[in-house]
Design a protein around this motif. Structure first.
Motif, PDB file in Angstrom:
ATOM      1  N   LEU A 117       0.802  -1.235   0.036  1.00 16.70           N
ATOM      2  CA  LEU A 117      -0.596   0.119   0.108  1.00 16.70           C
ATOM      3  C   LEU A 117       1.217   1.350   0.496  1.00 16.70           C
ATOM      4  CD1 LEU A 117      -2.766  -0.868   2.625  1.00 16.70           C
ATOM      5  CD2 LEU A 117      -2.440  -0.645  -0.050  1.00 16.70           C
ATOM      6  N   THR A 118       2.054   0.995   1.035  1.00 15.56           N
ATOM      7  CA  THR A 118       2.722   2.100   0.967  1.00 15.56           C
ATOM      8  C   THR A 118       3.534   2.659  -0.665  1.00 15.56           C
ATOM      9  OG1 THR A 118       4.015   2.045   2.924  1.00 15.56           O
ATOM     10  CG2 THR A 118       4.621   3.507   1.280  1.00 15.56           C
ATOM     11  N   ARG A 119       3.635   1.812  -1.414  1.00 18.09           N
ATOM     12  CA  ARG A 119       4.169   2.279  -3.021  1.00 18.09           C
ATOM     13  C   ARG A 119       3.211   2.720  -3.608  1.00 18.09           C
ATOM     14  NH1 ARG A 119       8.315  -3.600  -3.311  1.00 18.09           N
ATOM     15  NH2 ARG A 119       9.769  -2.483  -1.582  1.00 18.09           N
ATOM     16  N   MET A 120       1.739   1.688  -3.129  1.00 15.92           N
ATOM     17  CA  MET A 120       0.629   1.990  -4.537  1.00 15.92           C
ATOM     18  C   MET A 120       0.687   2.909  -4.082  1.00 15.92           C
ATOM     19  SD  MET A 120      -1.347  -1.041  -4.324  1.00 15.92           S
ATOM     20  CE  MET A 120      -2.776  -0.226  -5.011  1.00 15.92           C
ATOM     21  N   LEU A 121       0.344   4.232  -2.444  1.00 12.80           N
ATOM     22  CA  LEU A 121       0.279   4.911  -2.932  1.00 12.80           C
ATOM     23  C   LEU A 121       1.395   6.213  -2.486  1.00 12.80           C
ATOM     24  CD1 LEU A 121      -1.956   4.426   0.651  1.00 12.80           C
ATOM     25  CD2 LEU A 121      -3.082   5.067  -1.569  1.00 12.80           C
ATOM     26  N   GLN A 122       1.795   6.103  -3.079  1.00 10.69           N
ATOM     27  CA  GLN A 122       3.164   6.789  -2.668  1.00 10.69           C
ATOM     28  C   GLN A 122       3.170   7.600  -4.599  1.00 10.69           C
ATOM     29  OE1 GLN A 122       6.852   5.492  -3.000  1.00 10.69           O
ATOM     30  NE2 GLN A 122       7.203   5.953  -0.807  1.00 10.69           N
ATOM     31  N   PHE A 124       0.089   8.880  -5.011  1.00 16.50           N
ATOM     32  CA  PHE A 124      -0.903  10.026  -4.916  1.00 16.50           C
ATOM     33  C   PHE A 124       0.024  10.988  -3.442  1.00 16.50           C
ATOM     34  CE2 PHE A 124      -2.587   6.792  -6.276  1.00 16.50           C
ATOM     35  CZ  PHE A 124      -3.376   7.173  -7.609  1.00 16.50           C
ATOM     36  N   ASN A 125       1.289  10.512  -3.105  1.00 20.88           N
ATOM     37  CA  ASN A 125       1.327  11.329  -2.272  1.00 20.88           C
ATOM     38  C   ASN A 125       0.943  11.224  -1.141  1.00 20.88           C
ATOM     39  OD1 ASN A 125       4.096  12.824  -0.884  1.00 20.88           O
ATOM     40  ND2 ASN A 125       2.751  14.801  -1.253  1.00 20.88           N
ATOM     41  N   MET A 126       0.786   9.564  -0.690  1.00 24.32           N
ATOM     42  CA  MET A 126      -0.665  10.017   0.561  1.00 24.32           C
ATOM     43  C   MET A 126       0.366   8.508   0.921  1.00 24.32           C
ATOM     44  SD  MET A 126      -3.410  11.486  -0.312  1.00 24.32           S
ATOM     45  CE  MET A 126      -4.146  11.510  -0.794  1.00 24.32           C
ATOM     46  N   PRO A 127       0.411   8.613   2.645  1.00 20.87           N
ATOM     47  CA  PRO A 127       0.786   7.189   3.589  1.00 20.87           C
ATOM     48  C   PRO A 127      -0.926   6.116   3.667  1.00 20.87           C
ATOM     49  CG  PRO A 127       0.195   9.685   5.083  1.00 20.87           C
ATOM     50  CD  PRO A 127      -0.267   9.619   3.471  1.00 20.87           C
ATOM     51  N   ALA A 128       0.058   5.202   3.939  1.00 14.27           N
ATOM     52  CA  ALA A 128      -0.606   4.089   4.290  1.00 14.27           C
ATOM     53  C   ALA A 128      -1.368   3.998   5.594  1.00 14.27           C
ATOM     54  CB  ALA A 128       0.701   2.881   4.430  1.00 14.27           C
ATOM     55  N   ALA A 129      -0.752   5.095   6.306  1.00 12.91           N
ATOM     56  CA  ALA A 129      -0.793   4.815   7.809  1.00 12.91           C
ATOM     57  C   ALA A 129      -1.582   3.236   8.342  1.00 12.91           C
ATOM     58  CB  ALA A 129      -2.353   5.740   8.232  1.00 12.91           C
ATOM     59  N   THR A 130      -2.717   3.563   8.784  1.00 15.56           N
ATOM     60  CA  THR A 130      -3.502   2.543   9.199  1.00 15.56           C
ATOM     61  C   THR A 130      -4.193   1.866   8.720  1.00 15.56           C
ATOM     62  OG1 THR A 130      -5.555   3.682  10.589  1.00 15.56           O
ATOM     63  CG2 THR A 130      -2.732   3.095  12.083  1.00 15.56           C
ATOM     64  N   SER A 131      -4.281   2.229   7.446  1.00 11.43           N
ATOM     65  CA  SER A 131      -5.017   1.498   5.762  1.00 11.43           C
ATOM     66  C   SER A 131      -4.496  -0.382   6.182  1.00 11.43           C
ATOM     67  CB  SER A 131      -5.128   1.967   5.024  1.00 11.43           C
ATOM     68  OG  SER A 131      -3.903   1.690   4.879  1.00 11.43           O
ATOM     69  N   PRO A 132      -3.548  -1.057   6.360  1.00 11.43           N
ATOM     70  CA  PRO A 132      -3.336  -2.125   6.679  1.00 11.43           C
ATOM     71  C   PRO A 132      -3.665  -3.244   7.699  1.00 11.43           C
ATOM     72  CG  PRO A 132      -1.104  -1.700   6.024  1.00 11.43           C
ATOM     73  CD  PRO A 132      -2.075   0.517   6.854  1.00 11.43           C
ATOM     74  N   PHE A 133      -4.096  -2.181   9.060  1.00  9.32           N
ATOM     75  CA  PHE A 133      -4.178  -2.782  10.411  1.00  9.32           C
ATOM     76  C   PHE A 133      -5.736  -3.477  10.000  1.00  9.32           C
ATOM     77  CE2 PHE A 133      -6.867  -0.534  13.204  1.00  9.32           C
ATOM     78  CZ  PHE A 133      -7.380  -1.376  14.269  1.00  9.32           C
TER      79      PHE A 133
END
Length: 319
Positions: A117-122, A124-133
């Protein structure tokens, strides 16, 4: 604070990485804060504390085994989703021997998902934050509920919408304090006021501005749902507090440059997080799923996207 950072550097590396992972639950790359956060989990319940610890170790070890980015591992970025996944499953599933297997697997998966998710959201310059959890927890809860009708645990009460029953103008000071502390404590799935106070202390050690964002978010988590007509029991349990707390920390301290403008945007984001939770709760509660931190994540992404398109708001502090 300098003393906490100095102490952080003196802690043995393996333990420092784990504690930083716990600290990242509240966006703090600080082992001292992490120790307080982990202790707060135990204050909320021994099983929850153990589940958080197992999740922390499992997700961090997985990142090491997969040879993910060393700097991210050392910053604890592969720990916090595992912590939350472990604690979440311990709350919403029955306490059986299989629970610990679920916790290990979910925590391991959270590390893998964080990388993807971090690589995908990069882009859009967005953090993955707690989305994996959140995603991992939903997958495990849906799957386990589907195959084992007896796996339900002592879940938190639903943050339901009902007729207006709380008059915030007549609330005694003690009730205000309890609701605010519980709203902070619900970040780690507990309505324990001591745990909420510990989290606030841990954040204040890292940043006074961060602590102010926490207090502001907790306040919004009481006032706004009361205006919307949320039942008093949900408000007093802090169920509408943790999402605005998280989003105010993220917007007002972490992801945008600290300023009066970002503080104002953080307040607006906190209100939006409560509205988002009200909508999501009405849709997900009938399905037997908790909203978890999804209102925080959606609000964070929307606000950061809008801010990135505005010259007035955008002044990134972190990538």
């Amino acid at each position: 604070m300098n003393w906490s950072l100095n102490l952080d550097k003196r802690i043995p590396t393996p333990l420092r990485i784990l504690l930083r992972g716990a600290g990242q639950v509240v966006f703090c790359n600080n082992a001292v804060t992490g120790l307080i956060v982990l202790a707060a989990f135990y204050a909320g319940g021994t099983i929850t504390g153990l589940a958080a610890t197992v999740g922390l170790i499992s997700s961090t070890v997985t990142a090491h085994a997969c040879r993910f980015c060393k700097a991210d591992i050392e910053a604890g970025l592969y720990g916090f989703n595992g912590v939350l996944s472990g604690a979440c499953l311990s709350i919403f599933l029955e306490h059986t021997p299989q629970l610990w297997l679920y916790i290990v697997l979910a925590s391991m998966l959270s590390s893998l998902m964080w990388t993807v998710l971090t690589r995908m959201l990069q882009l859009f310059n967005m953090p993955a934050a707690t989305s994996p959890f959140v995603l991992v927890s939903w997958v495990f809860l849906v799957t386990i509920y589907a195959f084992d009708s007896y796996a339900l645990g002592p879940a938190l009460p639903a943050a339901s919408m009902q007729s207006a029953v709380m008059d915030i103008g007549t609330l005694p000071l003690e009730t205000w304090f309890t609701a605010l502390a519980r709203g902070i404590g619900q970040i780690i799935f507990t309505d324990n006021t001591l745990a909420g106070g510990m989290l606030l202390t841990g954040i204040a050690i890292a940043s006074l501005r961060g602590a102010l964002m926490v207090i502001g978010g907790a306040f919004i988590g009481v006032v706004v749902p009361a205006i919307l007509g949320v039942h008093a029991s949900a408000i007093e349990a802090g169920l509408y507090g943790f999402n605005p707390v998280l989003v105010m920390i993220a917007i007002g301290w972490v992801f945008l440059e600290p300023s009066a403008k970002s503080a104002l945007l953080a307040i607006l984001a906190g209100i939006l997080a409560v509205l988002c939770q009200a909508v999501l709760s009405s849709q997900m509660t009938p399905m037997g799923l908790p909203v978890l931190a999804s209102p925080f994540i959606l609000t964070l992404w929307v606000v950061l996207f809008i801010a990135s398109k505005s010259r007035y708001w955008f002044s990134p502090a972190m990538s």
